[in-house]
Design a protein around this motif. Structure first.
Motif, PDB file in Angstrom:
ATOM      1  N   ARG A 155      49.183  29.363  18.689  1.00 44.52           N
ATOM      2  CA  ARG A 155      48.561  28.528  19.720  1.00 44.52           C
ATOM      3  C   ARG A 155      48.594  27.051  19.327  1.00 44.52           C
ATOM      4  O   ARG A 155      47.578  26.381  19.314  1.00 44.52           O
ATOM      5  N   ALA A 156      49.778  26.561  19.008  1.00 43.01           N
ATOM      6  CA  ALA A 156      49.954  25.142  18.652  1.00 43.01           C
ATOM      7  C   ALA A 156      49.130  24.771  17.434  1.00 43.01           C
ATOM      8  O   ALA A 156      48.602  23.665  17.339  1.00 43.01           O
ATOM      9  N   GLY A 157      49.027  25.704  16.502  1.00 44.69           N
ATOM     10  CA  GLY A 157      48.283  25.433  15.279  1.00 44.69           C
ATOM     11  C   GLY A 157      49.039  24.518  14.334  1.00 44.69           C
ATOM     12  O   GLY A 157      50.269  24.398  14.392  1.00 44.69           O
ATOM     13  N   ILE A 158      48.300  23.874  13.457  1.00 47.16           N
ATOM     14  CA  ILE A 158      48.900  22.940  12.504  1.00 47.16           C
ATOM     15  C   ILE A 158      49.366  23.685  11.257  1.00 47.16           C
ATOM     16  O   ILE A 158      48.762  24.673  10.830  1.00 47.16           O
ATOM     17  N   SER A 159      50.465  23.215  10.705  1.00 45.61           N
ATOM     18  CA  SER A 159      50.967  23.699   9.427  1.00 45.61           C
ATOM     19  C   SER A 159      51.129  22.491   8.519  1.00 45.61           C
ATOM     20  O   SER A 159      51.526  21.413   8.981  1.00 45.61           O
ATOM     21  N   ILE A 160      50.793  22.650   7.257  1.00 45.87           N
ATOM     22  CA  ILE A 160      50.900  21.546   6.309  1.00 45.87           C
ATOM     23  C   ILE A 160      51.721  21.998   5.109  1.00 45.87           C
ATOM     24  O   ILE A 160      52.045  23.180   4.957  1.00 45.87           O
ATOM     25  N   ILE A 161      52.103  21.053   4.267  1.00 43.89           N
ATOM     26  CA  ILE A 161      52.772  21.379   3.007  1.00 43.89           C
ATOM     27  C   ILE A 161      51.845  20.954   1.876  1.00 43.89           C
ATOM     28  O   ILE A 161      51.667  19.756   1.630  1.00 43.89           O
ATOM     29  N   PRO A 162      51.203  21.922   1.229  1.00 49.71           N
ATOM     30  CA  PRO A 162      50.336  21.565   0.105  1.00 49.71           C
ATOM     31  C   PRO A 162      51.111  20.777  -0.959  1.00 49.71           C
ATOM     32  O   PRO A 162      52.291  21.020  -1.193  1.00 49.71           O
ATOM     33  N   ASP A 163      50.420  19.821  -1.566  1.00 51.09           N
ATOM     34  CA  ASP A 163      50.961  19.033  -2.681  1.00 51.09           C
ATOM     35  C   ASP A 163      52.073  18.074  -2.258  1.00 51.09           C
ATOM     36  O   ASP A 163      52.790  17.557  -3.120  1.00 51.09           O
ATOM     37  N   SER A 164      52.196  17.804  -0.970  1.00 46.11           N
ATOM     38  CA  SER A 164      53.239  16.884  -0.493  1.00 46.11           C
ATOM     39  C   SER A 164      52.723  15.464  -0.327  1.00 46.11           C
ATOM     40  O   SER A 164      53.400  14.612   0.254  1.00 46.11           O
ATOM     41  N   HIS A 165      51.535  15.171  -0.850  1.00 47.12           N
ATOM     42  CA  HIS A 165      50.831  13.921  -0.564  1.00 47.12           C
ATOM     43  C   HIS A 165      51.046  12.839  -1.610  1.00 47.12           C
ATOM     44  O   HIS A 165      50.370  11.812  -1.568  1.00 47.12           O
ATOM     45  N   THR A 166      51.963  13.037  -2.535  1.00 44.78           N
ATOM     46  CA  THR A 166      52.203  12.034  -3.568  1.00 44.78           C
ATOM     47  C   THR A 166      53.568  11.394  -3.391  1.00 44.78           C
ATOM     48  O   THR A 166      54.481  11.986  -2.803  1.00 44.78           O
ATOM     49  N   GLU A 167      53.721  10.193  -3.931  1.00 38.38           N
ATOM     50  CA  GLU A 167      55.010   9.499  -3.864  1.00 38.38           C
ATOM     51  C   GLU A 167      56.087  10.249  -4.630  1.00 38.38           C
ATOM     52  O   GLU A 167      57.279  10.087  -4.352  1.00 38.38           O
ATOM     53  N   GLU A 168      55.697  11.083  -5.590  1.00 37.60           N
ATOM     54  CA  GLU A 168      56.663  11.779  -6.427  1.00 37.60           C
ATOM     55  C   GLU A 168      57.183  13.067  -5.788  1.00 37.60           C
ATOM     56  O   GLU A 168      58.125  13.675  -6.301  1.00 37.60           O
ATOM     57  N   TRP A 169      56.560  13.522  -4.683  1.00 43.02           N
ATOM     58  CA  TRP A 169      56.995  14.776  -4.076  1.00 43.02           C
ATOM     59  C   TRP A 169      58.461  14.685  -3.663  1.00 43.02           C
ATOM     60  O   TRP A 169      58.887  13.721  -3.035  1.00 43.02           O
ATOM     61  N   GLU A 170      59.234  15.701  -3.991  1.00 45.00           N
ATOM     62  CA  GLU A 170      60.685  15.662  -3.803  1.00 45.00           C
ATOM     63  C   GLU A 170      61.152  16.321  -2.518  1.00 45.00           C
ATOM     64  O   GLU A 170      62.348  16.355  -2.232  1.00 45.00           O
TER      65      GLU A 170
END
Length: 285
Positions: A155-170
């Protein structure tokens, strides 16, 4: 797509009184879910105000999505959250209990049939020419979203990527970033924002009305297609630490000026640096 949540090796759902747990999870993993923060009467009032602001009963088009980018100026109930201590103690802790300012607000009205909302980060570099997002989304603000129908991948729910919040995330395995890291695309395909919702790093959230989803400014997120039957209503607030200086800003809109003037005395410290929304504003240098 799984109809039940994936498992994570750490707790990410918290009671509204566990401000320390909420803060630490958001700092470490870029998101947290606060269970049962808003009572049903506040949820119902917010739903009514989202509808009043964004609904057009003459529009029968499936999948219509509408946005309000300064919703707090139109929603007395959202404005009342500035004095709702169960919420504000969380908001303050997210910024180390330093003085904070209202940063921005939003509401979304999404009808059944709406397609996937592509993966993206709210953060963007403040590189000329930039618009309001280049100012308000580079302040370290954490988004505080209320999915007023709850959120579910059907139902149009949100999905996130854990640990993607840093400048170093690849980035996700097998993907490359689009320009300025705004989104990502699968290697070997066109460099367009990803609309796939089922890859290893994607984590769909399951929440109830009254829950709050917190995620960091840089956390990547996307929205599932709306295959449900009920219009999805949501709204959000974000804050920033007070005293931030900007090279350029837009003239304070009259609607923001009126909102600030009408706030009660006890709320003035939270809104005296509020900038409103410059809409079509663009940097000059």
């Amino acid at each position: 797509m799984s109809k039940t949540p994936k498992k994570l090796p750490y707790v990410y759902e918290f009671d509204k009184d566990d401000t320390e747990g909420i803060y630490k999870c958001n700092e470490l993993h870029g998101f947290a879910v606060v269970k049962g923060l808003l009572p049903q009467d506040i949820v119902d009032k917010l739903k009514a105000e989202v509808r009043r602001t964004l609904e057009d009963e003459s529009d029968s088009t499936p999948g219509t999505t509408r946005f309000a980018t300064s919703f707090i100026e139109q929603s007395p109930t959202l404005a009342d959250l500035l004095t709702y201590e169960p919420y504000m103690k969380i908001a303050r802790r997210l910024y180390g209990n330093e003085p904070i300012s209202l940063n921005r607000s939003a509401a979304i009205y999404k009808k059944p049939g709406a397609p996937v909302g592509a993966w993206h980060t709210d953060w963007q570099p403040r590189v000329h020419p930039y618009g309001v997002d280049g100012v308000l989304n580079t302040t370290g603000a954490n988004s505080n979203w209320f999915y007023l129908n709850g959120t579910h991948p059907d139902r149009a729910g949100i999905s996130i990527i854990p640990d993607s919040h840093t400048e170093e995330w690849e980035g996700p395995k097998g993907f490359e970033f689009t320009s300025r890291r705004k989104s990502f695309y699968r290697k070997g395909t066109e460099p367009e924002a990803c609309v796939e919702m089922d890859f290893d790093e994607a984590f769909s959230l399951f929440t109830d009305p009254g829950d709050m989803i917190v995620f960091a400014e840089r956390t990547y997120h996307g929205v599932h297609a709306h295959n449900g039957t009920e219009t999805r209503l949501s709204c959000a607030l974000s804050f920033r630490t007070k005293g931030q200086q900007f090279d350029e800003v837009w003239p304070l809109p009259e609607s923001a000026r009126t909102f600030i003037a009408n706030c009660p005395v006890g709320v003035k410290p939270l809104v005296e640096e509020y900038l409103g929304m410059g809409k079509s504003w663009s940097s000059t240098k």
